[in-house]
Design an enzyme around this catalytic site. Structure first.
Site, PDB file in Angstrom:
ATOM      1  N   GLU A 178       9.670  14.822  -8.440  1.00 35.04           N
ATOM      2  CA  GLU A 178       9.358  13.899  -9.681  1.00 35.04           C
ATOM      3  C   GLU A 178       7.905  13.290  -9.892  1.00 35.04           C
ATOM      4  O   GLU A 178       7.464  12.289  -9.224  1.00 35.04           O
ATOM      5  CB  GLU A 178      10.338  12.910  -9.863  1.00 35.04           C
ATOM      6  N   LYS A 220      11.408  17.135 -12.172  1.00 39.12           N
ATOM      7  CA  LYS A 220      11.647  16.255 -12.860  1.00 39.12           C
ATOM      8  C   LYS A 220      10.399  15.513 -13.567  1.00 39.12           C
ATOM      9  O   LYS A 220       9.977  14.546 -12.867  1.00 39.12           O
ATOM     10  CB  LYS A 220      12.556  15.156 -12.243  1.00 39.12           C
TER      11      LYS A 220
HETATM   12  P1  13P Z   1      14.641   6.916 -15.957  1.00 41.24           P
HETATM   13  O1  13P Z   1      15.159   7.647 -16.927  1.00 41.24           O
HETATM   14  O2  13P Z   1      15.215   5.173 -16.330  1.00 41.24           O
HETATM   15  O3  13P Z   1      13.018   6.967 -16.280  1.00 41.24           O
HETATM   16  O4  13P Z   1      15.087   6.757 -14.641  1.00 41.24           O
HETATM   17  C1  13P Z   1      15.105   8.284 -14.037  1.00 41.24           C
HETATM   18  C2  13P Z   1      14.300   7.987 -12.793  1.00 41.24           C
HETATM   19  O5  13P Z   1      15.159   8.700 -11.874  1.00 41.24           O
HETATM   20  C3  13P Z   1      12.989   7.537 -12.437  1.00 41.24           C
HETATM   21  O6  13P Z   1      12.777   7.712 -11.238  1.00 41.24           O
END
Ligand code: 13P
Length: 341
Positions: A178, A220
């Site tokens: 991510e 992600k």
């Molecule tokens: P949000 O969808 O609130 O951005 O959170 C997702 C997430 O895991 C952020 O690290």
């Protein structure tokens, strides 16, 4: 490493009609969410809240492929003594775990952050696997501002993401990679596109250098989207078109799935954007949601810390999960929202 099994899990995480519940708020973040609904952030309240989500049968069995947990939650038990992770497994969803340890200021790079937590990660992954986690998450944070991000911040964060991903695969855990480019700020969608492109290209370069098997991971990312304070907000169609163009340019088809973060978008925007992207298919990878706020804002409000509101909280969660499940197949319509309201 058994890559066939990693690929099977990664593919299940992005199965059409399903997506991931990001319930991995750190103690600091969940306190912020609870403050907003007037609930004290005690260990019991955090447990009760997450137990409510994981016992939402409709959402969990039909629309949620996996749940990202925070360290505290993976060791917690429900009020009746059942481990919370068992509730997730018995619904048919896959348990996952956030393993980064947050961010620190990056030396010599004012205003920029680097995500930490690699020390002892191999040992921690082993314990999480034994407890039942089959995927993990590590979030890098890239901010857009005047003169930032620097190539230094992009480079060190990509390097850490790849180090984490390789350690996960060696521990037979699917890494969610991510690299989040924040939507705070007044930049326009094209600046977000350019920065995200640099970040994704560097991230995949590091993943290759460190021999991460792309077939056994999930990406992600953020969407290509206008900064929250930008005076010109891009339309749903523009966000969808630019995000798909960007991802096709940067993400190899060997990656089984992409699951977006919501990043501060409203519930309905996050759903509409995902839905619009599926209208642009066919796509080379599975494409779904891994939302935190956009799945939980409604149930948090409906629950507000009261036992008598558990059923209402579960209805709110199931509704959002169903809307996003439909969006993950391009079958959502805004009229479905109005019917429910
Ligand atoms: P949000 O969808 O609130 O951005 O959170 C997702 C997430 O895991 C952020 O690290």
């Amino acid at each position: 490493m058994n890559l066939t099994e990693l690929n099977r899990i990664a593919t299940a995480m992005v199965a059409p009609g399903k997506g991931i519940l990001a319930a991995d708020e750190s103690s600091g973040t969940i306190k912020k969410r609870f403050d907003a609904i007037g609930v004290e952030s005690t260990e019991t309240n955090r447990r009760d809240y997450r137990e409510m989500l994981f016992r939402s049968n409709e959402a969990m069995s039909q629309y949620i492929s996996g749940v990202i947990l925070y360290d505290e939650t993976i060791w917690q038990t429900a009020a009746d003594g059942t481990p919370l992770i068992k509730l997730i497994e018995s619904s048919g969803a896959i348990p996952g775990i956030k393993v980064d340890e947050g961010t620190q200021g990056l030396p010599m790079c004012p205003g920029e952050l680097v995500t930490v937590g690699l020390d002892k990660l191999a040992e921690r992954l082993k314990k999480y696997y034994e407890r039942g986690a089959r995927f993990a998450k590590w979030r890098a944070v890239i901010d857009i501002g005047s003169g930032i991000p620097s190539m230094t911040a992009i480079g060190v964060n990509a390097h850490a993401l790849a180090r984490y991903a390789a350690l996960c695969q060696a521990a037979q855990i699917v890494p969610i990679v991510e690299p989040e480019v924040l939507m705070d700020g007044d930049h326009d969608i094209d600046r977000c596109y350019d920065v995200t492109q640099r970040v994704l290209n560097k991230t995949f370069q590091e993943l290759r250098v460190q021999r991460v098997a792309l077939e056994g991971m999930v990406l992600k990312p953020n969407m290509a989207i206008s900064g929250k304070k930008c005076t010109k907000q891009a339309s749903v169609e523009e966000v969808a078109e630019k995000t798909i163009r960007l991802l096709k340019a940067c993400v190899p088809a060997a990656v089984p799935g992409i699951a977006f973060l919501s990043g501060g978008q409203s519930d309905e925007e996050a759903t509409a954007h995902l839905n619009a992207m599926h209208k642009l298919g066919p796509l080379p990878w599975g494409l779904t949601f891994s939302y935190g706020r956009a799945l939980q804002a409604a149930p948090q409000k409906a629950w507000s810390g009261k036992a008598e509101n558990v059923a209402a909280g579960q209805r709110a969660f199931s509704h959002r999960a169903r809307m996003n499940g439909l969006a993950s197949k391009g079958e959502w319509q805004s009229s479905l929202e109005k019917k429910a309201a």
